[in-house]
Design an enzyme around this catalytic site. Structure first.
Site, PDB file in Angstrom:
ATOM      1  N   ARG A 539       0.849  -1.196   0.000  1.00 53.40           N
ATOM      2  CA  ARG A 539       0.000   0.000   0.000  1.00 53.40           C
ATOM      3  C   ARG A 539       0.886   1.248   0.000  1.00 53.40           C
ATOM      4  NH1 ARG A 539      -4.517   2.037   4.057  1.00 53.40           N
ATOM      5  NH2 ARG A 539      -3.090   1.310   5.649  1.00 53.40           N
ATOM      6  N   SER A 603       6.696  -4.898   8.000  1.00 58.64           N
ATOM      7  CA  SER A 603       6.262  -5.821   9.068  1.00 58.64           C
ATOM      8  C   SER A 603       6.996  -7.160   9.011  1.00 58.64           C
ATOM      9  CB  SER A 603       4.748  -6.033   8.978  1.00 58.64           C
ATOM     10  OG  SER A 603       4.096  -4.800   9.124  1.00 58.64           O
ATOM     11  N   ASP A 657       4.638  -2.706  12.563  1.00 56.61           N
ATOM     12  CA  ASP A 657       3.188  -2.434  12.566  1.00 56.61           C
ATOM     13  C   ASP A 657       2.636  -2.200  13.976  1.00 56.61           C
ATOM     14  OD1 ASP A 657       3.631  -5.085  13.225  1.00 56.61           O
ATOM     15  OD2 ASP A 657       2.010  -5.901  12.001  1.00 56.61           O
TER      16      ASP A 657
END
Length: 919
Positions: A539, A603, A657
């Site tokens: 993203r 992550s 994260d």
């Protein structure tokens, strides 16, 4: 030859005329399809009334709970005793059920008379007579050397609050023993057995004869879930969903309900179907206005009904040339067994003539034909009425199960059904006609209700034994307050070890510095680019923060796929692909020439030596890109941007994260200083005093520490709470011996723990009838999302069953309950030990600050926390219990780690500027 044909024509014409004459006279007893459907619908409404707490008191159909929770599954075994008390004689049986569960049942029985004076004497004398007879049977058969479980069939109306308790509501069938009504008959029997002495039995169950019939047939056919008696009296029972039975607590599973349908119509709902003959029968009975359906259906009244019809027809000159005998005037002279003889296929007319002559009548041939047709109408009406009520029960079962078509079995007993030559065929035909969407098999209960009592006892014993085994299996997941305090204490030790320079290398909780020095304070502003890489989707976001206004963050993002060949190609190809996605996004946003500060949520496990430095420890989640492990991923991203040479970005921060979650929530709530991920993985970060973090320089202020608490337990310090199922899951994982705490608490593993337990219980014959499917053997087949679905309070067991069936598991209702319990035990422990870990962290923060009490907020993300119906509540309750001096609030991270990366970037830039400014 002509004469024979003429005679035949004359006889058939005569028969037709007689049948028409009777049909006209008894037209009200001949029920159409529409009338039967109407009666069925009325019975459905009466069932609803009986099941409801509000209307049960006034309901005619009482729908009594029996506390029989399961039909036989074929695994019952052992030796059982049964008593059957329901008439002027009673029976004692020994029932041996074979060990192999192949349906082999041996029975020995003896019938004992009950003297008239005992029937009409004191209740204590009646039960002592029963106990003496039981003792005699045991001694005669040499079976009094070991304690035996006993089932008691007691065929009188009783209110039951449990399987081994029944309060007599009223006597019937000539019983008048005093001091029994309103008392628990099981207790009276136990007292009598104790008084008689030398009878070593354990009275486990008391059942109605209808339930006995269902259980008897249920042993031979496991689809049997309805029992019907059509004999001297009539009644039905069936397996109802617990959630619909208001009279008992609990909504899991099923229970057999004794409908007591004989009273259908007592409240007037059948008045338009009750004939003048029925009213005459009722008026002359010992209980006028009661059991009206039974008086239209059962063997006790059918013969008398025919007698009244014949008497009235004779008075009108329609039969016997108007002649009436004394016998025809006398109540009880025409019996139901006469109907059975009259309606025989062969010899029926001869039997009719003989029976009528015995009643002092001189019938003609057409009288015999007419009487035979009267009997047919009366018995056919009985079968029709039973079929209409039974159709209502079958439809209810089908709808309860949400099935388009139902396959089920009805166990039937009773003299009318057994001895009437055409009754069963008529009943079956009408039922199938009324409910074409129910494929019904009818099975005759061969051994009566006493065997059924033994089967109820066998099932009760099996369930008790299974219950104990299941409780013992799941007991290891139930952690005591002391055990949870120990988990908290051990976590605290590992937190301290991870922070200290000398013990950091061997600590199971790594306590990695993140170089994030504070949470947002609301002064952050500007435009930031954020990247979020943690799986097959990548993203890219633009995050705009307006100054001085909390909740004033706007985000624009685009999601890009990362193809498998890129995930598993070279590191250069992976980062070139990432930069290509960034380029496309900047084009899309019209921001190609804008140099934005960038935060990178990455992550995967990294060792950080600064806010913008992170060496990849190892790939996870299917990534295998070469030449990345051991290298700084920020440098690799910078190199890829240079290679593309289209734009420049200021990479300010690389974040985990968990830290992103804390920062996102801290922007909404300044008290948020802890981040928790409870999803596929499990992790926590929190703001620690820099002076306590020995592996970084400085002792002023705070820094966020990424605990990586999933590794807790790698030094064997929580072995006392790990089960053999945890060890099996660990041994079958990609990283045996690692991430032990995560394997007990995270979504990636909880379903697998459940699968291991289900396999074990199935191997032991406690689930799925001992059948392990190939799909159940498949690792990862039981996903953690199934725990959330199965434990949902809104989800009926029927839906649990469909989830299991999607996994190839053909489960019974009992299986579904057990699976739900297993899921609950595993998820509850996960939430509790997460809570114990969190209690260690909040107490540490409180003590760091020298406070008596602490108010703090935890920012949370992760599917387990968000989607599981009970996880978050149990986690919070555990923290409250184990850290009573801390008031801990939990808030959900709505916008994920992308927003967190932007906020960290904003905070990091401010921190950098503040350091540059002269003091």
């Amino acid at each position: 030859m002509f004469a024979v044909h003429l005679l035949s024509f004359y006889f058939s014409k005569l028969q037709e005329d007689q049948i028409k004459k009777v049909d006209r006279y008894l037209y009200a007893m001949r029920l159409s399809d529409d009338q039967l459907k109407d009666i069925s619908a009325r019975f459905r409404q009466e069932m609803e009334k009986g099941l409801s707490n509000e209307s049960n008191a006034t309901a005619a159909v009482k729908m009594l709970p029996t506390h029989v929770y399961s039909t036989p599954d074929g695994s019952e075994k052992g030796e059982f005793l049964a008593l059957d008390l329901g008439g002027s004689k009673f029976k004692v049986l020994q029932v041996k059920v074979s060990e192999d569960g192949k349906g082999k049942v041996q029975m020995e029985s003896e019938t004992f008379p009950i003297p008239e004076e005992v029937l009409n004497g004191r209740g204590t004398e009646l039960f002592e007579h029963v106990a003496e007879s039981l003792k005699s049977f045991l001694q005669k058969n040499h079976i009094n050397h070991t304690r035996k479980p006993l089932g008691f069939t007691f065929s009188f109306p009783c209110a039951q609050s449990k399987i081994d308790e029944g309060v007599l509501l009223s006597w019937s069938k000539n019983f008048k023993a005093r001091g029994v009504q309103g008392n628990n008959v099981v207790q009276l029997l136990r007292k009598a057995i104790k008084k008689v002495g030398d009878v070593d039995v354990d009275v486990l169950a008391m059942v109605n004869d209808t339930v006995g019939a269902m259980m008897t047939c249920g042993y031979d056919d496991q689809n049997c879930e309805v029992g019907v008696i059509i004999g001297t009296g009539t009644n039905a029972c069936y397996m109802e969903e617990m959630r619909h039975i208001d009279l008992v607590e609990g909504d899991e599973g099923r229970m057999c309900v004794n409908t007591e349908w004989g009273a259908f119509g007592d409240d007037g709902v059948l008045d338009d179907f009750i004939t003048s003959f029925d009213r005459e029968i009722d008026a002359a009975s010992i209980n006028p206005g009661k059991q009206l359906f039974e008086k239209m259906v059962s063997g006790m009244y059918m013969g008398e009904l025919v007698r009244l019809i014949l008497l009235r027809m004779a008075k009108k000159g329609l039969l016997f040339r108007g002649q009436i005998s004394d016998a025809l005037r006398t109540k009880g002279t025409f019996q139901t067994n006469h109907i059975c003889l009259i309606e025989q296929y062969k010899g029926g007319l001869e039997n009719t003539k003989e029976i009528l002559e015995d009643l002092g009548l001189n019938p003609s041939d057409d009288d015999c034909i007419a009487v035979q047709h009267v009997c047919t109408i009366v018995s056919f009406r009985s079968a029709n009425l039973v079929a209409a009520a039974l159709a209502a029960i079958l439809t209810r079962i089908r709808e309860n199960k949400k099935l388009k078509t139902l396959r089920t079995t009805v166990g039937v007993d009773g003299t009318v059904y057994r001895t009437h030559p055409q009754y069963p065929k008529r009943l079956h035909k009408v039922v199938r006609h009324l409910v074409p969407d129910c494929h019904v098999r009818f099975v005759l209960s061969e051994s009566g209700s006493a065997k059924g009592a033994a089967m109820v006892t066998a099932v009760a014993q099996r369930l008790a034994s299974q219950r104990q085994e299941i409780d013992d299996t799941l007991a290891v997941f139930a952690l005591s307050p002391t055990q949870l305090q120990e988990v908290k204490a051990k976590m605290r030790v590992e937190l301290e070890r991870g922070l200290k320079k000398d013990s950091h290398p061997t600590a199971s909780v790594k306590m990695l510095p993140t170089y994030v020095y504070r949470t947002p304070n609301g002064t952050e502003r500007g435009k930031y680019l954020a990247l979020d890489l943690g799986g097959t989707n990548f993203r890219v976001l633009v995050v705009k923060i307006r100054t001085g206004m909390r909740n004033s963050v706007r985000m624009y993002n685009k999601i890009y796929a990362i193809p498998m060949e890129i995930m598993q190609g070279t590191g250069e190809e992976l980062f070139d692909h990432i930069v290509q996605c960034i380029s496309d996004f900047l084009d899309y946003m019209g921001m190609k020439n804008t140099r934005l500060p960038l935060g990178f949520t990455f992550s995967f496990p990294c060792n950080q030596t600064g806010i913008d430095k992170g060496d990849l420890v190892c790939w996870t989640k299917g990534f295998k890109a070469t030449d990345c492990e051991g290298y700084d991923v920020v440098d690799m991203l910078r190199e890829a941007i240079k290679r593309r040479n289209e734009f420049d970005l200021d990479i300010v921060a690389i974040v985990n994260d968990t830290v992103g979650t804390m920062m996102t929530c801290a922007y909404e709530d300044p008290k948020c200083q802890i981040g928790l991920i409870a999803g596929t993985g499990s992790n926590v970060c929190y703001m620690e005093e820099i002076k306590n973090i020995e592996i970084v320089e400085g002792d002023e202020g705070q820094m966020c520490v990424n605990t990586e608490w999933g590794g807790f337990g790698e030094n064997d310090n929580i072995e006392d709470i790990r089960t053999r199922y945890d060890r099996e899951v660990d041994e079958g994982s990609l990283n045996p011996g690692k991430q032990r705490f995560e394997k007990m608490t995270s979504g990636m593993y909880l379903g697998e723990i459940v699968r291991q337990i289900l396999i074990d219980l199935t191997k032991r014959g406690l689930l799925f009838r001992g059948r392990i499917t190939e799909r159940l053997k498949t690792r990862g087949i039981f996903e953690t999302k199934f725990l959330s679905q199965i434990e949902s309070d809104r989800l009926a067991l029927l839906q649990v069953r469909s989830i299991l069936q999607s996994l190839g598991l053909d489960s019974t209702c009992d299986d579904s309950i057990i699976v739900k319990e297993v899921c609950g035990a595993v998820s509850r422990r996960a939430a509790q030990i997460c809570g114990a870990g969190m209690a260690a962290i909040v107490d540490k923060i409180r003590e760091n600050r020298g406070l008596d009490s602490l108010e703090i907020t935890v920012g949370v993300d992760g599917t387990l926390y968000k989607l599981h119906p009970h996880f978050s509540t149990i986690l919070k309750d555990t923290v409250k219990d184990l850290a009573p001096n801390c008031k801990v609030d939990f808030i959900l991270s709505e916008d994920g780690s992308g927003k967190g990366a932007a906020l960290i970037t904003a905070v990091a830039r401010q921190h950098h500027i503040e350091k540059q400014e002269p003091h």
